[in-house]
Design an enzyme around this catalytic site. Structure first.
Site, PDB file in Angstrom:
ATOM      1  N   LEU A   1      10.099  -9.347  30.635  1.00  0.00           N
ATOM      2  CA  LEU A   1       9.117  -8.715  32.419  1.00  0.00           C
ATOM      3  C   LEU A   1       9.858  -7.461  32.724  1.00  0.00           C
ATOM      4  O   LEU A   1       9.436  -6.799  33.421  1.00  0.00           O
ATOM      5  CB  LEU A   1       9.826 -10.558  33.244  1.00  0.00           C
ATOM      6  CG  LEU A   1      10.003 -11.202  32.941  1.00  0.00           C
ATOM      7  CD1 LEU A   1      10.639 -12.597  34.165  1.00  0.00           C
ATOM      8  CD2 LEU A   1       9.084 -12.023  32.720  1.00  0.00           C
ATOM      9  N   SER A   2       9.557  -6.593  31.666  1.00  0.00           N
ATOM     10  CA  SER A   2      10.243  -5.210  31.865  1.00  0.00           C
ATOM     11  C   SER A   2      10.770  -4.968  32.788  1.00  0.00           C
ATOM     12  O   SER A   2      10.704  -4.116  33.743  1.00  0.00           O
ATOM     13  CB  SER A   2       8.203  -4.969  32.153  1.00  0.00           C
ATOM     14  OG  SER A   2       8.656  -3.374  31.925  1.00  0.00           O
TER      15      SER A   2
ATOM     16  N   THR B   1      -0.613  -5.159  21.903  1.00  0.00           N
ATOM     17  CA  THR B   1      -1.736  -4.238  22.110  1.00  0.00           C
ATOM     18  C   THR B   1      -2.268  -2.884  22.299  1.00  0.00           C
ATOM     19  O   THR B   1      -2.860  -1.477  22.423  1.00  0.00           O
ATOM     20  CB  THR B   1      -2.857  -5.222  22.491  1.00  0.00           C
ATOM     21  OG1 THR B   1      -2.677  -5.341  23.667  1.00  0.00           O
ATOM     22  CG2 THR B   1      -3.663  -5.635  22.002  1.00  0.00           C
TER      23      THR B   1
ATOM     24  N   ASP C   1       3.729  -1.535  30.621  1.00  0.00           N
ATOM     25  CA  ASP C   1       5.036  -1.799  31.662  1.00  0.00           C
ATOM     26  C   ASP C   1       5.018  -0.943  32.650  1.00  0.00           C
ATOM     27  O   ASP C   1       5.207  -1.186  33.674  1.00  0.00           O
ATOM     28  CB  ASP C   1       6.223  -1.901  31.141  1.00  0.00           C
ATOM     29  CG  ASP C   1       5.666  -2.746  29.429  1.00  0.00           C
ATOM     30  OD1 ASP C   1       5.303  -3.731  29.536  1.00  0.00           O
ATOM     31  OD2 ASP C   1       6.828  -2.641  29.261  1.00  0.00           O
TER      32      ASP C   1
ATOM     33  N   TYR D   1      10.296  -4.091  16.967  1.00  0.00           N
ATOM     34  CA  TYR D   1       9.167  -3.466  17.163  1.00  0.00           C
ATOM     35  C   TYR D   1       8.590  -1.961  16.646  1.00  0.00           C
ATOM     36  O   TYR D   1       8.079  -1.942  15.912  1.00  0.00           O
ATOM     37  CB  TYR D   1      10.098  -3.089  18.763  1.00  0.00           C
ATOM     38  CG  TYR D   1       8.860  -2.303  19.845  1.00  0.00           C
ATOM     39  CD1 TYR D   1       8.215  -3.319  20.532  1.00  0.00           C
ATOM     40  CD2 TYR D   1       8.327  -1.686  19.591  1.00  0.00           C
ATOM     41  CE1 TYR D   1       7.434  -2.664  21.913  1.00  0.00           C
ATOM     42  CE2 TYR D   1       7.931  -1.005  21.041  1.00  0.00           C
ATOM     43  CZ  TYR D   1       7.140  -1.711  22.033  1.00  0.00           C
ATOM     44  OH  TYR D   1       5.926  -1.365  22.617  1.00  0.00           O
TER      45      TYR D   1
HETATM   46  P1  ADP Z   1      12.907  -6.073  29.749  1.00  0.00           P
HETATM   47  O1  ADP Z   1      12.227  -4.157  29.505  1.00  0.00           O
HETATM   48  O2  ADP Z   1      12.294  -7.197  29.253  1.00  0.00           O
HETATM   49  O3  ADP Z   1      13.262  -6.005  30.576  1.00  0.00           O
HETATM   50  P2  ADP Z   1      14.348  -3.871  27.903  1.00  0.00           P
HETATM   51  O4  ADP Z   1      15.042  -3.546  26.393  1.00  0.00           O
HETATM   52  O5  ADP Z   1      12.684  -3.129  27.210  1.00  0.00           O
HETATM   53  O6  ADP Z   1      14.165  -5.167  28.740  1.00  0.00           O
HETATM   54  O7  ADP Z   1      14.770  -2.917  28.811  1.00  0.00           O
HETATM   55  C1  ADP Z   1      16.505  -3.760  29.268  1.00  0.00           C
HETATM   56  C2  ADP Z   1      16.789  -2.036  29.863  1.00  0.00           C
HETATM   57  O8  ADP Z   1      16.821  -1.366  30.896  1.00  0.00           O
HETATM   58  C3  ADP Z   1      18.729  -2.975  29.681  1.00  0.00           C
HETATM   59  O9  ADP Z   1      19.131  -2.807  28.612  1.00  0.00           O
HETATM   60  C4  ADP Z   1      19.325  -1.573  30.766  1.00  0.00           C
HETATM   61  O10 ADP Z   1      19.842  -0.808  29.973  1.00  0.00           O
HETATM   62  C5  ADP Z   1      18.067  -1.165  31.560  1.00  0.00           C
HETATM   63  N1  ADP Z   1      18.115  -1.848  32.318  1.00  0.00           N
HETATM   64  C6  ADP Z   1      17.150  -2.488  33.018  1.00  0.00           C
HETATM   65  N2  ADP Z   1      17.383  -3.015  34.510  1.00  0.00           N
HETATM   66  C7  ADP Z   1      18.833  -2.402  34.503  1.00  0.00           C
HETATM   67  C8  ADP Z   1      19.721  -2.582  36.099  1.00  0.00           C
HETATM   68  N3  ADP Z   1      19.264  -3.021  37.129  1.00  0.00           N
HETATM   69  N4  ADP Z   1      20.652  -2.066  35.549  1.00  0.00           N
HETATM   70  C9  ADP Z   1      21.053  -1.461  34.910  1.00  0.00           C
HETATM   71  N5  ADP Z   1      20.558  -1.310  33.853  1.00  0.00           N
HETATM   72  C10 ADP Z   1      18.936  -1.962  33.045  1.00  0.00           C
HETATM   73 MG    MG Z   2      10.942  -2.752  28.576  1.00  0.00          MG
END
Ligand code: ADP
Ligand code: MG
Length: 389
Positions: A121-122, A31, A166, A215
């Site tokens: 979980l962002s 949403t 988020d 998405y």
């Molecule tokens: P979500 O936000 O649901 O966890 P996303 O696909 O939106 O999933 O975001 C995940 C991406 O964010 C990962 O593929 C990576 O590129 C980046 N990311 C998140 N946390 C880290 C981290 N601790 N170190 C490096 N990259 C990260």
């Molecule tokens: Mg994300």
């Protein structure tokens, strides 16, 4: 984390650490980019960005989770293109911070996160917001501007047409509260959850490859729905503006069937958020649980962003003693479910759902208690900076 910093970069002189939480969305899925309502909770899972000045004019980023360092010229940030790499998240943010007039200082930055990646979980917003605070290094920016710059960076540099939820909840999260966000006015209201319930996230441990393209497809389908609805109701600028499910059904026939189902989810989901908040205020736990399940079914059948693993977790959660409701949370195609249950039922629930899931998928799901925590800030006490490993 401090010791790792010292090992990696040699010195911890001038070190500052910033923390930004991940989140679980209780209800109001898909949403936010339709300018509707969402009800997330900031978690005690968070991303930490530790930063200290670099003497050699470089910007270095190291992620403990990725075991990788990348180095950038501060002067060349504006010319960079996306590298389709995790550093796109902080680099996109650095460019937006600079665009607002805050020069990026040479720095060695260490990232460490307890938010599971790609699990709904962002972790992405937690990375963006903690990086933004590290780049600002204490320079003041209004909280809403902070959330908006991180969203802009994910949309424009990373290339995901995300809504504001988020980043907003990572900035504005509050202990003991869910936060109802109006994604159009960008106002929020703290929602105290009733006594006698708690929320638990269960991680499917999968993320299907479809997630990213689907998405973008859903964002486009919602835009197509708005264009068609405008023929009857020109004042509808986004699906948020559809006044009721009845109004929607009066024009649903104008829409291609798939587009109609997508829009029906968004319109009904906005109403569910309002009803969930009202039920919560009255302590109507059964109704809240039913709204969670209705949200899941709408995401499963109308919006079609669920998957076998998520459906299995929801279907197997509902009969467990003490469970009021359960649904997928986040973008879908894997990631987590969120389940509302009696606090005393959590341990038996966790054991039971893990057992069934393992038997079916040969994977152990990770389970997280959703303790509402505060929003992004500088961490001043060394006790709250997590050890690594
Ligand atoms: P979500 O936000 O649901 O966890 P996303 O696909 O939106 O999933 O975001 C995940 C991406 O964010 C990962 O593929 C990576 O590129 C980046 N990311 C998140 N946390 C880290 C981290 N601790 N170190 C490096 N990259 C990260
Ligand atoms: Mg994300």
């Amino acid at each position: 984390m401090i010791e790792t910093y010292r090992r990696l970069y040699g010195s911890v002189d001038g070190l500052r650490v910033f923390r930004a939480p991940g989140r679980v969305n209780l209800i109001g899925e898909h949403t936010d980019y339709n300018f509707g309502f969402v009800l997330p909770v900031a978690l005690d899972l968070a991303t930490f960005a530790a930063t200290a000045p670099a003497a050699d004019g470089k910007l270095r980023l190291h992620s403990i989770e990725r075991q990788e360092t990348r180095e950038f010229d501060v002067a060349g940030l504006a010319e960079l293109s996306p590298a389709h790499h995790w550093t796109d998240y902080p680099i996109g943010v650095a460019r937006e911070v600079a665009r607002l007039g805050f020069a990026i200082q040479p720095a060695n930055i260490l990232i460490h996160s307890t938010v599971p990646e790609g699990s709904g979980l962002s972790s992405s917003a937690a990375l963006e917001v903690s990086s933004a605070l590290a780049f600002l290094g204490g320079r003041e920016l209004a909280p809403l501007e902070l959330a908006k710059l991180c969203q802009r960076s994910e949309r424009e540099f990373v290339g995901i047409p995300c809504g504001i939820m988020d980043q907003y909840i990572s900035v504005f999260g509050r202990e003991h509260s869910a936060v109802k966000i109006d994604c159009r006015s960008l106002d929020h209201q703290l929602v105290e959850l009733p006594d006698g319930v708690t929320f638990v996230a269960v991680n499917t441990m999968v993320k299907h490859a479809l997630a990213g393209s689907a998405y973008k497809d859903r964002v486009a389908e919602c835009a197509a729905a708005v264009t068609a609805i405008q023929q009857e109701f020109p004042s509808v600028k986004s699906l948020r503006d559809v006044a009721s499910q009845d109004q929607f059904e009066s024009v649903a026939g104008l829409l291609p069937p798939v587009v109609a189902r997508r829009a029906r989810h968004v319109v009904s989901e906005n109403e569910r958020v309002e009803r969930f908040v009202a039920s919560s205020a009255r302590g109507e736990l059964e109704t809240m649980g039913k709204l969670l399940v209705a949200s899941h079914r709408s995401l499963q059948y109308d919006y079609e962003v669920s998957c076998a693993e998520l459906d299995f977790l929801v279907d197997h959660a509902l009969p467990i003693d003490g469970v009021y409701g359960s649904r997928m949370t986040g973008g879908g195609f894997g990631g987590c479910t969120v389940t509302m249950l009696r606090p005393g039922a959590v341990e038996a629930f966790a054991a039971s759902i893990a057992r069934s899931y393992e038997r079916r998928f040969q994977v152990t799901p990770r389970i997280y208690r959703c303790n509402p925590s505060g929003g992004a800030r500088e961490v001043t006490s060394s006790e709250t900076i997590p050890a690594v490993g």
